[in-house]
Structure formats: structure tokens, C-alpha cells
Design a protein around this motif. Structure first.
Motif, PDB file in Angstrom:
ATOM      1  N   LEU A  34      26.543  15.026-101.258  1.00  0.00           N
ATOM      2  CA  LEU A  34      26.447  13.778-101.906  1.00  0.00           C
ATOM      3  C   LEU A  34      26.807  14.106-103.238  1.00  0.00           C
ATOM      4  CD1 LEU A  34      22.597  13.229-100.988  1.00  0.00           C
ATOM      5  CD2 LEU A  34      24.554  11.896-100.188  1.00  0.00           C
ATOM      6  N   HIS A  53      17.829   6.677-106.075  1.00  0.00           N
ATOM      7  CA  HIS A  53      18.380   5.513-105.167  1.00  0.00           C
ATOM      8  C   HIS A  53      19.574   6.366-104.382  1.00  0.00           C
ATOM      9  CE1 HIS A  53      16.220   2.600-107.532  1.00  0.00           C
ATOM     10  NE2 HIS A  53      16.467   3.543-108.462  1.00  0.00           N
ATOM     11  N   LEU A  54      19.580   6.547-103.008  1.00  0.00           N
ATOM     12  CA  LEU A  54      20.419   7.077-102.280  1.00  0.00           C
ATOM     13  C   LEU A  54      21.488   5.854-101.776  1.00  0.00           C
ATOM     14  CD1 LEU A  54      22.056   9.204-100.685  1.00  0.00           C
ATOM     15  CD2 LEU A  54      20.547   8.918 -98.784  1.00  0.00           C
ATOM     16  N   CYS A  59      26.390   3.505-110.583  1.00  0.00           N
ATOM     17  CA  CYS A  59      25.036   3.979-111.223  1.00  0.00           C
ATOM     18  C   CYS A  59      24.588   3.327-112.322  1.00  0.00           C
ATOM     19  CB  CYS A  59      24.857   5.423-110.920  1.00  0.00           C
ATOM     20  SG  CYS A  59      24.724   6.166-109.366  1.00  0.00           S
ATOM     21  N   THR A 114      20.623  13.402 -94.594  1.00  0.00           N
ATOM     22  CA  THR A 114      22.140  13.230 -94.335  1.00  0.00           C
ATOM     23  C   THR A 114      22.979  14.509 -94.322  1.00  0.00           C
ATOM     24  OG1 THR A 114      23.823  11.990 -94.863  1.00  0.00           O
ATOM     25  CG2 THR A 114      22.508  12.850 -96.771  1.00  0.00           C
ATOM     26  N   SER A 138      24.184  19.342-101.226  1.00  0.00           N
ATOM     27  CA  SER A 138      23.428  19.245 -99.775  1.00  0.00           C
ATOM     28  C   SER A 138      22.541  20.545 -99.535  1.00  0.00           C
ATOM     29  CB  SER A 138      24.551  19.698 -98.804  1.00  0.00           C
ATOM     30  OG  SER A 138      24.449  19.338 -97.439  1.00  0.00           O
ATOM     31  N   VAL A 194      23.872   9.715-105.362  1.00  0.00           N
ATOM     32  CA  VAL A 194      22.552   9.564-105.591  1.00  0.00           C
ATOM     33  C   VAL A 194      22.541   9.086-107.314  1.00  0.00           C
ATOM     34  CG1 VAL A 194      20.120  10.248-105.676  1.00  0.00           C
ATOM     35  CG2 VAL A 194      21.689  11.177-103.887  1.00  0.00           C
ATOM     36  N   GLU A 233      24.494   4.929 -99.454  1.00  0.00           N
ATOM     37  CA  GLU A 233      25.231   5.696 -98.460  1.00  0.00           C
ATOM     38  C   GLU A 233      26.499   4.814 -98.136  1.00  0.00           C
ATOM     39  OE1 GLU A 233      21.904   7.293 -95.604  1.00  0.00           O
ATOM     40  OE2 GLU A 233      22.472   5.406 -95.067  1.00  0.00           O
ATOM     41  N   LEU A 286      14.325  12.506-100.171  1.00  0.00           N
ATOM     42  CA  LEU A 286      15.095  11.419 -99.787  1.00  0.00           C
ATOM     43  C   LEU A 286      15.794  11.477 -98.256  1.00  0.00           C
ATOM     44  CD1 LEU A 286      17.676  11.342-102.785  1.00  0.00           C
ATOM     45  CD2 LEU A 286      16.159   9.380-102.070  1.00  0.00           C
ATOM     46  N   PRO A 341      28.937   9.831-100.326  1.00  0.00           N
ATOM     47  CA  PRO A 341      27.826   8.977-100.541  1.00  0.00           C
ATOM     48  C   PRO A 341      27.205   9.575-102.055  1.00  0.00           C
ATOM     49  CG  PRO A 341      27.589   9.763 -98.305  1.00  0.00           C
ATOM     50  CD  PRO A 341      28.649  10.531 -99.077  1.00  0.00           C
ATOM     51  N   PHE A 345      13.076  13.605-105.389  1.00  0.00           N
ATOM     52  CA  PHE A 345      14.577  13.939-104.850  1.00  0.00           C
ATOM     53  C   PHE A 345      14.642  14.457-103.733  1.00  0.00           C
ATOM     54  CE2 PHE A 345      18.644  16.015-104.731  1.00  0.00           C
ATOM     55  CZ  PHE A 345      19.517  14.994-104.941  1.00  0.00           C
TER      56      PHE A 345
END
Length: 244
Positions: A64, A20-21, A35, A60, A110, A126, A23, A57, A124, A54
């Protein structure tokens, strides 16, 4: 969910992990709390980082937060941190004693590369869901078993400390003081067994070990130390299922 923008990635294979990302920019500790309250934990472990679910996703351009923090580098869910694909700058910073910023204690990802940043910075993040799900309906052990087998897979087993952490994280949100697990006592043979046929080697019983009768099943307390208790199978509790 709770005002956060979520992207749900559902696994279609036999491993039902979901990512679940989120943002919204949060500090690492706030991200971890979100989380753990709503899912399982920040994404943790190289197996998850390089999981195909993963890697697809939504893209972006931001770093993260993930569940890796520096205390001899540990993952948030206590899984192994022996393999890390650091980017060149962060690897140099991490291995250099000169000029090291001790505030840079948490990891971001990233494009598959890990970096470190001040844990008070905001990014953000995950979250992941593991293979267990809490059913907040009161049922006897047999009714819980039937429900799990009809709607999911099985009542949950707890055969190591990692599974214990998964189940107890779910148990915290239960409406009852205990949750049923897939642990059953056979009076005829005089031992406990998991419905998944796994041996009861890992144990987390409370200090009382006596068996009060033959119709006994294992339940985890939803608070305290999340110890296991022997309860009459006729009592009604919430319960934990294994996902399909």
C-alpha cells in the motif's frame, strides 16, 4: 465516494483520526492528490502507521502506498520521518550506494514493514482524516461557534505549522473566500486568543495588521497563501470545527 471502494475506520477514543483504504491501483502522486482532495493526506508518520485503528484495516496481500517519499525521505504531510521499520531488502537497497535505483523514491507498507518502489508504479493506498472538519454553511462567527460546540467540539485552533496545513487543506474546499477559526480579539485587553486557551505564538497574518474594531474574529483565506485576516464577526463564512 467518487467511485472508489473505501473502508472507513472510525476512532472511538479522544483522537478522531480516520483511515481510509482505497483499493484502486494508482501512482503515488495520483494517490496523494486523491487523498488531499477528499481527505487530508496519505497516511503519514510512525504514529499513524502503528495506530491501532490503522493496523486493523482490512487485510490485503498488496503493498500500500503511504505518504513517505525520498527527498532525504519526507512524509507527505511534512511530519517527522526519523523512525522507519524497513524490511530487510529495502533497508539494504536504501543504504547501498552501489546499484541504487534512483527511481525508487516512494514507500509502501505491508504487514507493518516499509518498502520502496518506483513512484510511477501503481498500488492501493491509505488516506487519513485529521481532527478538523469543514462546515460548508455560511454563519457569523458566533453562530459558527455555537454550531461547532453543539455538533462537534470547538472552532478550530491553528497553533503550529502542522495545524495550519490541516486547516488550509480543508479551507480549499470552502464555498466562501474565508473560513472562520476559533480566533477572537478582546478589545478590553487588546490581544488575540484561541478559544482552546492556547497562546497565539504561531501566526500567519496577512500584511495588514491593524484592528478595525472591537467585534473582530480571525478567518483564514481559502486561496492564495491561506493567510489569516481580521474580519467583522458579523460577516458570514464557512468554518472549520474540531472533531470530538
Amino acid at each position: 465516494k467518487n467511485g472508489f471502494l473505501l473502508f472507513f475506520i472510525h476512532s472511538t477514543d479522544t483522537e478522531p483520526t480516520r483511515f481510509h483504504l482505497i483499493e484502486q491501483n494508482k501512482t503515488w502522486l495520483v494517490a496523494q492528490s486523491i487523498c488531499r482532495e477528499n481527505y487530508t493526506d496519505l497516511v503519514s508518520g510512525s504514529k499513524q502507521l502503528y495506530d491501532s485503528e490503522f493496523t486493523i484495516l482490512p487485510k490485503t496481500d498488496k503493498d500500500l502506498w503511504i505518504g513517505l517519499f525520498r527527498d532525504t525521505w519526507k512524509w507527505s504531510d511534512n511530519s517527522s520521518s526519523s523512525f522507519r521499520h524497513w524490511d530487510q531488502i529495502s533497508e539494504q537497497d536504501d543504504n547501498s550506494d552501489e546499484g541504487r535505483d534512483e527511481d525508487q523514491k516512494c514507500a509502501t507498507v505491508s504487514d507493518g514493514k516499509l518498502s520502496s518502489d518506483d513512484c510511477d508504479g501503481e498500488h492501493p493506498f491509505v488516506c487519513y482524516d485529521d481532527e478538523v472538519i469543514l462546515i460548508r454553511v455560511n454563519k457569523t462567527w458566533e453562530e459558527a461557534l455555537d454550531y461547532c460546540r453543539e455538533h462537534h467540539r470547538e472552532l478550530a485552533s491553528v497553533t503550529d505549522c502542522h495545524q495550519q496545513a490541516q486547516v488550509q487543506q480543508r479551507a480549499k474546499r470552502a464555498d466562501t473566500p474565508y473560513v472562520w477559526m476559533g480566533l477572537r480579539y478582546t478589545c478590553t485587553l487588546g490581544f488575540w486568543f484561541w478559544l482552546t486557551d492556547e497562546v497565539v505564538d504561531y501566526k500567519n497574518w496577512n500584511s495588514t495588521t491593524e484592528v478595525d474594531g472591537c467585534d473582530m474574529s480571525g478567518a483564514m483565506e481559502t486561496g492564495g497563501g491561506h493567510k489569516w485576516f481580521k474580519k467583522s464577526a458579523r460577516k458570514e463564512f464557512n468554518f472549520i470545527c474540531l472533531r470530538r
